[in-house]
Design an enzyme around this catalytic site. Sequence first.
Site, PDB file in Angstrom:
ATOM      1  N   SER A 171      15.309 -10.151  40.368  1.00  0.00           N
ATOM      2  CA  SER A 171      14.211  -9.300  40.818  1.00  0.00           C
ATOM      3  C   SER A 171      13.172 -10.144  41.569  1.00  0.00           C
ATOM      4  O   SER A 171      13.508 -10.803  42.545  1.00  0.00           O
ATOM      5  CB  SER A 171      13.610  -8.562  39.616  1.00  0.00           C
ATOM      6  OG  SER A 171      12.762  -7.512  40.030  1.00  0.00           O
ATOM      7  N   ASP A 265      19.663   1.159  41.625  1.00  0.00           N
ATOM      8  CA  ASP A 265      18.430   0.378  41.728  1.00  0.00           C
ATOM      9  C   ASP A 265      17.712   0.731  43.023  1.00  0.00           C
ATOM     10  O   ASP A 265      18.316   0.673  44.097  1.00  0.00           O
ATOM     11  CB  ASP A 265      18.787  -1.110  41.706  1.00  0.00           C
ATOM     12  CG  ASP A 265      17.576  -2.031  41.721  1.00  0.00           C
ATOM     13  OD1 ASP A 265      16.435  -1.535  41.807  1.00  0.00           O
ATOM     14  OD2 ASP A 265      17.789  -3.246  41.621  1.00  0.00           O
ATOM     15  N   HIS A 295      18.464  -1.368  37.788  1.00  0.00           N
ATOM     16  CA  HIS A 295      17.658  -2.576  37.975  1.00  0.00           C
ATOM     17  C   HIS A 295      17.439  -3.277  36.626  1.00  0.00           C
ATOM     18  O   HIS A 295      17.137  -2.638  35.620  1.00  0.00           O
ATOM     19  CB  HIS A 295      16.309  -2.230  38.592  1.00  0.00           C
ATOM     20  CG  HIS A 295      15.490  -3.428  38.946  1.00  0.00           C
ATOM     21  ND1 HIS A 295      15.772  -4.209  40.044  1.00  0.00           N
ATOM     22  CD2 HIS A 295      14.418  -4.002  38.334  1.00  0.00           C
ATOM     23  CE1 HIS A 295      14.897  -5.198  40.103  1.00  0.00           C
ATOM     24  NE2 HIS A 295      14.070  -5.105  39.073  1.00  0.00           N
TER      25      HIS A 295
END
Length: 323
Positions: A171, A265, A295
């Site tokens: 991320s 995501d 995600h």
Amino acid sequence: MSADQIDPQAKRAAARQSRIPLPHGRYRLKLLRLLTRPLTRLQNRNPPSVGATESVTVPGPGDESRRATGGRGSPDDLDARLYLPAGDPPFPTVVFFHGGGFVLGSIGTHEWLCRHLTRESGCAVLSVEYRLAPENPFPAAVEDAYAAVEWAAAAPGRLRGTGDVAVAGDSAGGTLAAVTALMAAERDGPEIAHQALLYPGIGVDPDQESVREHGGTVLTRADIEWFSEAYYRSEIHRRNPYADPINAGDLSGVAPATVLTAGFDPLRDGGRAYAERLVADGVATRYENYPTMVHGFMTMQEVDRAREAIASVGDDLGDALDA
């Protein structure tokens, strides 16, 4: 790019995670950070075994001489944790940056992932704390991340290292890993053997299909925008290649890459676009989308596909570093 349904294990994990909404203000952010500490300790009660772990102090970006020698004691120092695989050193080093939208996350929140990555890659993993926004907006996290990579490459003895270095992150941490690879290439910095970018926050645009269709699955559109505002602070910073490397004019000199995305995501299409840019600029890149995942799935301990994905990334890192 996505499947009809989210994987049941990932869906349950995401539902549990959604019981604690992400904060959109400083007061709520402080409360969530406090709440995360006991939850993290609970989560890490029975961690995957590795050869050894050590607390490490990384000289911060303001002290070039101490980065070269491994000295410590400055208020700019960065906390880090070194995970060593079983066996005899030296080991190649993977410098890892945690996710959390640049405002959340810690070494502890990514303990499980880093331990598994150590086991699967055969490399030492150095998980680095960096300064968080909104208290420390861009470029603080970037400065910390690059300082950590420079130090890891310059002080292999402290890390039981071979001197070979890769970067990885998930991320927001995947963004930092990509940025450090870009900075190293442009600044004639440390030689980085590989970059592993796990559903990175790169090239995200509200008009992308993944944002339109999957905003609200783990991350809402409001979450993404608040994180961006807390970190970038201005539109000028958003366009800086060291804030978002999708803005770089030329990526041809960066390290070979593994880019992973998740089908459900909102950040999926941005990660795919960056992988396509890498390929277009001649960078050896393996891109893989996990169509039924969400995600953050690689930190979800109860999701079987998380372990499969970590093993796949570990293989890439081990091969690149000859571990």
